[in-house]
Write a protein that holds these residues in place. Structure first.
Motif, PDB file in Angstrom:
ATOM      1  N   TYR A 275       0.823  -1.206   0.000  1.00 44.47           N
ATOM      2  CA  TYR A 275       0.000   0.000   0.000  1.00 44.47           C
ATOM      3  C   TYR A 275       0.863   1.264   0.000  1.00 44.47           C
ATOM      4  N   ASP A 276       0.201   2.411   0.060  1.00 39.90           N
ATOM      5  CA  ASP A 276       0.894   3.698  -0.009  1.00 39.90           C
ATOM      6  C   ASP A 276       0.875   4.462   1.311  1.00 39.90           C
ATOM      7  N   LEU A 277      -0.300   4.569   1.924  1.00 41.59           N
ATOM      8  CA  LEU A 277      -0.461   5.357   3.139  1.00 41.59           C
ATOM      9  C   LEU A 277      -1.180   4.534   4.210  1.00 41.59           C
ATOM     10  N   GLY A 278      -0.599   4.474   5.394  1.00 43.38           N
ATOM     11  CA  GLY A 278      -1.269   3.876   6.539  1.00 43.38           C
ATOM     12  C   GLY A 278      -2.023   4.958   7.294  1.00 43.38           C
ATOM     13  N   ILE A 340      -5.295  13.878   3.102  1.00 41.51           N
ATOM     14  CA  ILE A 340      -4.847  12.932   2.072  1.00 41.51           C
ATOM     15  C   ILE A 340      -4.858  13.592   0.696  1.00 41.51           C
ATOM     16  N   ARG A 341      -5.864  14.413   0.442  1.00 46.96           N
ATOM     17  CA  ARG A 341      -5.984  15.067  -0.863  1.00 46.96           C
ATOM     18  C   ARG A 341      -4.780  15.971  -1.137  1.00 46.96           C
ATOM     19  N   ALA A 342      -4.189  16.505  -0.084  1.00 48.37           N
ATOM     20  CA  ALA A 342      -3.054  17.414  -0.237  1.00 48.37           C
ATOM     21  C   ALA A 342      -1.729  16.686  -0.475  1.00 48.37           C
ATOM     22  N   ILE A 343      -1.727  15.365  -0.403  1.00 52.99           N
ATOM     23  CA  ILE A 343      -0.498  14.582  -0.568  1.00 52.99           C
ATOM     24  C   ILE A 343      -0.363  14.159  -2.026  1.00 52.99           C
TER      25      ILE A 343
END
Length: 381
Positions: A275-278, A340-343
């Motif tokens: 995955y990418d983000l926990g 999350i949208r800002a990443i």
């Protein structure tokens, strides 16, 4: 030379308790280990005394509750059904070292025969463990504080999960716990997986219990829309059937969310590595929440993920120091989605690279050495 006889008490299912499993591996280096706990025997134990899972470890019978109301703590300290079963199980046995996991095990530890050395592993801040629950706050919290006041100054060694909570024990009870974090073993074999620019894969693992805010994460991935998915590895709660049913309905209604069976603690980094983000956003309902440093933080780091966490003293500091990810503004689905949208993809790549660089420092190596020093000290007494 005769090896010390070590009793490890934990009112949890040890085979699913990653902190105690790590502890047992070190205990077995120093002596012959007997466990006293719910569930089956763990691999590192030589012997196991099983407490029936159905028996609560707090005095929840009508008589027990009455004694809590009347603050008759000396009379009730060993009255919980699990405590009575545990006392019967250890009858006639003596030990050289007793490890009491969590404060609630201390009255039992001091009843063990053999005049043992006692180490109390205070996983969190015991006096306010579940103060978001009214009955717990009114009845159990004063009892837990009494246990700490009476027994903690008498133990030879205490440990807890981070500096913030250790300071609380020092201020309240005059003890200075050593730090043993919930970190897991260093995974040298894992490296960051490249992020697909078309899809950001979010992951969350852990217990599905009220207060963990999982429903907000599910809602957040729907707010994010196309280009995001969420995979959940959840352990259902024994006491949260209605919550679990409601969460299942929400997951089933979310086309971007996939529920998987729970994964054994030692397997989690391998599974999460894809995955990418926990994501973990825990509202500060108790002091333990405000000062959390949970095992999933370390799971995500060893899996080489970027982190999205809610505000909390200890995790804020580590995320900023190692540049591991972002901290949300608050705890709502909108807060999570906005963070999350800002990443961007480049940010995720950088977070994963930084997790890889910090993985050894944030592994259990330091914590296991602390436990070895404790056991060397107790074995030499």
């Amino acid at each position: 030379m005769t090896r010390p006889r070590i009793l490890c008490i934990s009112f949890s299912d040890i085979t699913a308790d990653s902190r105690v499993l790590r502890q047992l591996d070190v205990l077995a280096e120093f002596g012959d280990v007997t466990t006293l706990a719910y569930g089956p025997k763990a691999p590192a134990a030589l012997d196991h005394l099983a407490v029936p899972r159905s028996l609560p470890s707090l005095p929840q019978t009508p008589v027990g509750v009455l004694k809590l109301v009347l603050r008759r703590y000396r009379a009730v300290k060993l009255e919980a059904p699990a405590m009575k079963a545990a006392l019967a199980a250890v009858s006639g046995r003596s030990f050289d070292i007793v490890v009491a996991n969590e404060a609630r095990a201390l009255p039992l530890a001091f009843k063990i025969e053999g005049d043992p050395h006692i180490w109390c592993d205070l996983h969190e801040w015991a006096p306010e463990e579940r103060t978001h629950v009214s009955s717990w706050r009114l009845l159990v919290a004063p009892f837990m504080r009494w246990i700490c006041e009476v027994y903690l100054p008498r133990v030879e060694v205490s440990t807890t999960i981070n500096d913030s909570i250790a300071a609380m024990y020092t201020e309240a009870f005059g003890v200075e716990p050593a730090i043993v974090r919930n970190a897991i073993a260093y995974r040298r074999d894992l490296k960051p997986v490249q992020t697909d620019p078309e899809i950001v894969r979010l992951a969350h693992s852990g217990g599905a219990v009220p207060g963990r805010n999982i429903e907000a994460i599910v809602e957040a991935v729907e707010l994010l829309g196309d280009g995001y998915t969420l995979d959940l590895y959840l352990i259902p709660s024994r006491e949260g059937d209605s919550y679990w049913r409601g969460l299942m309905r929400q997951i089933e209604a979310s086309p971007r969310t996939t529920l998987h069976p729970p994964v054994a603690p030692h397997e989690l980094p391998d599974v999460l590595n894809a995955y990418d983000l926990g994501v973990f956003v825990l509202p500060p309902l108790t002091p333990n929440h405000r000062h959390m440093l949970p095992n999933k933080f370390f799971d995500f780091v060893q899996a080489r993920l970027g982190l999205v966490f809610g505000p909390s003293v200890e995790t804020d500091r580590l995320i900023a120091h190692h540049q591991l990810g972002v901290v949300t503004e608050g705890y709502t689905a909108a807060d999570i989605a906005a963070a999350i949208r800002a990443i961007g993809v480049d940010d995720i790549t950088r977070f994963k690279k930084n997790a890889d660089a910090a993985a050894y420092e944030l592994s259990s190596a330091r914590d296991l050495e602390t436990e070895r020093q404790i056991l060397a000290q107790l074995s030499a007494c």
